[in-house]
Design a protein around this motif. Sequence first.
Motif, mmCIF file in Angstrom:
data_model
loop_
_atom_site.group_PDB
_atom_site.id
_atom_site.type_symbol
_atom_site.label_atom_id
_atom_site.label_comp_id
_atom_site.label_asym_id
_atom_site.label_seq_id
_atom_site.Cartn_x
_atom_site.Cartn_y
_atom_site.Cartn_z
ATOM 1 N N CYS A 112 46.304 43.979 29.253
ATOM 2 C CA CYS A 112 45.044 43.761 28.542
ATOM 3 C C CYS A 112 44.791 44.942 27.627
ATOM 4 C CB CYS A 112 43.892 43.611 29.543
ATOM 5 S SG CYS A 112 42.343 43.084 28.764
ATOM 6 N N GLY A 146 44.451 35.798 31.871
ATOM 7 C CA GLY A 146 45.322 36.956 32.047
ATOM 8 C C GLY A 146 44.643 37.968 32.959
ATOM 9 N N THR A 156 40.441 31.652 28.538
ATOM 10 C CA THR A 156 39.452 32.711 28.751
ATOM 11 C C THR A 156 39.972 33.967 28.074
ATOM 12 O OG1 THR A 156 38.814 31.794 30.886
ATOM 13 C CG2 THR A 156 38.177 34.041 30.472
ATOM 14 N N MET A 181 32.529 40.772 41.693
ATOM 15 C CA MET A 181 33.242 40.337 42.908
ATOM 16 C C MET A 181 34.240 41.388 43.394
ATOM 17 S SD MET A 181 34.148 36.392 41.985
ATOM 18 C CE MET A 181 34.839 36.660 40.384
ATOM 19 N N VAL A 234 37.308 41.406 43.852
ATOM 20 C CA VAL A 234 38.681 41.000 43.560
ATOM 21 C C VAL A 234 39.527 42.265 43.482
ATOM 22 C CG1 VAL A 234 40.058 39.481 42.092
ATOM 23 C CG2 VAL A 234 37.584 39.441 41.929
ATOM 24 N N ASN A 264 38.996 48.515 41.942
ATOM 25 C CA ASN A 264 37.708 48.729 41.277
ATOM 26 C C ASN A 264 36.650 49.391 42.161
ATOM 27 O OD1 ASN A 264 36.961 46.606 42.899
ATOM 28 N ND2 ASN A 264 36.691 45.112 41.256
HETATM 29 N N1 SAM Z 1 40.919 39.094 29.384
HETATM 30 C C1 SAM Z 1 40.259 37.832 29.498
HETATM 31 C C2 SAM Z 1 38.763 38.017 29.512
HETATM 32 O O1 SAM Z 1 38.297 39.140 29.339
HETATM 33 O O2 SAM Z 1 38.064 37.027 29.648
HETATM 34 C C3 SAM Z 1 40.699 36.977 30.656
HETATM 35 C C4 SAM Z 1 40.939 37.613 31.980
HETATM 36 S S1 SAM Z 1 39.518 38.320 32.770
HETATM 37 C C5 SAM Z 1 40.255 38.910 34.271
HETATM 38 C C6 SAM Z 1 38.619 36.866 33.227
HETATM 39 C C7 SAM Z 1 37.185 37.063 33.629
HETATM 40 O O3 SAM Z 1 37.140 37.718 34.873
HETATM 41 C C8 SAM Z 1 36.358 37.866 32.670
HETATM 42 O O4 SAM Z 1 35.182 37.160 32.346
HETATM 43 C C9 SAM Z 1 36.035 39.103 33.462
HETATM 44 O O5 SAM Z 1 34.818 39.659 33.080
HETATM 45 C C10 SAM Z 1 36.006 38.572 34.874
HETATM 46 N N2 SAM Z 1 36.172 39.569 35.924
HETATM 47 C C11 SAM Z 1 37.121 40.514 36.036
HETATM 48 N N3 SAM Z 1 36.955 41.264 37.144
HETATM 49 C C12 SAM Z 1 35.860 40.784 37.767
HETATM 50 C C13 SAM Z 1 35.158 41.128 38.960
HETATM 51 N N4 SAM Z 1 35.546 42.119 39.744
HETATM 52 N N5 SAM Z 1 34.082 40.386 39.295
HETATM 53 C C14 SAM Z 1 33.661 39.370 38.517
HETATM 54 N N6 SAM Z 1 34.280 38.986 37.388
HETATM 55 C C15 SAM Z 1 35.360 39.685 37.002
#
Ligand code: SAM
Length: 329
Positions: A28, A78, A106, A202, A204, A208
């Motif tokens: 990314c 991604g 996304t 979250m 995940v 983080n």
């Molecule tokens: N790079 C793209 C983007 O920014 O949308 C796609 C991948 S990104 C991992 C997909 C979504 O997951 C984004 O809206 C991001 O903000 C969200 N996201 C990532 N980590 C997260 C977390 N710990 N909790 C909630 N949403 C999360």
Amino acid sequence: MRAVTAPPSVDALQRPVHDLRISVTDRCNFRCVYCMPRDAFGPDHAFLPRDEILTFEEITRLVRAFVTLGVRKVRLTGGEPLIRRDLDRLVGMLSPIPGIEDLSLTTNGSLLTDRAEALAVAGLHRVTVSLDALDDPTFTRMNDARFPVARVLEGILAAETAGLGPVKINMVVKRGWNEAAVLPMARFFRGTGRVLRFIEYMDVGSTNGWRLDDVVPASEILATISAEFPARRYRYADGMGEIGIIASVSQPFCGDCVRARISADGKLYTCLFAVAGHDLRALIRSGASDEAMEVALRRIWLARDDRYSEERSAQTVQLTKVEMSYIGG
Ligand code: SAM
């Protein structure tokens, strides 16, 4: 037409597989603090080598197999999917597959201005754009890549012009970072036809440093908005459109989860909070027939009993879960 008529597969908790999310890269160009914090994803981070990443042909074969199990919605994600070269070629390979009713992407929006038209021509239906604030100080602090809001807004407009609307906007709310941006975001997107979705932060992945205290729960987000714009759940009372709140921490919805995920290197994950996946790349590269692949996928799905968010506890939070950037958000 077997693909469209086969009975849907249901898992051990009677959930069908309907949505498939495919991560096309683990890389990314942003370093969002809640997803790819710079200290864990710095210059020394080992991203997947190119030959371990599924080719477009491999992805297409897997999608066809999943459609036979019942998948109707496919989302590319991604990492940042638009970093993957020629992504519109993949879209062009997936969009004609019979049975796919919804093909979406996304993205963080950073590369959308130049790519929206080609993606639409290739058959993409719509995009979701992530945006965590409307002011540059907050947004750049969140994305940690000095990326300005204006360029994401440009990308959203380009997507709409190309016919990729209605655009959904994803805003992750992290306590102490951007909760002050909730109302400005609601004001800005209300009445524009774009659906703003607030996402609870979250647990995940493992990098983080997630803590429950960092989560701004859906109830608080809704109360903040309703103080200015009376909103019944998900709809402004004055008819000025919809909002969404993805409350996977405070109101888990595992019972409705019909989603499978494939990581960029071809592992199948049956839960966003999984610690391990099933190696589909090995299966494909071993020369498995389409039938053998379908049988293997069906077997995995039938055995699925994940319900992480409903079982979340101090112990589960400590598990070494796969990263969102790898599994696909
Ligand atoms: N790079 C793209 C983007 O920014 O949308 C796609 C991948 S990104 C991992 C997909 C979504 O997951 C984004 O809206 C991001 O903000 C969200 N996201 C990532 N980590 C997260 C977390 N710990 N909790 C909630 N949403 C999360």
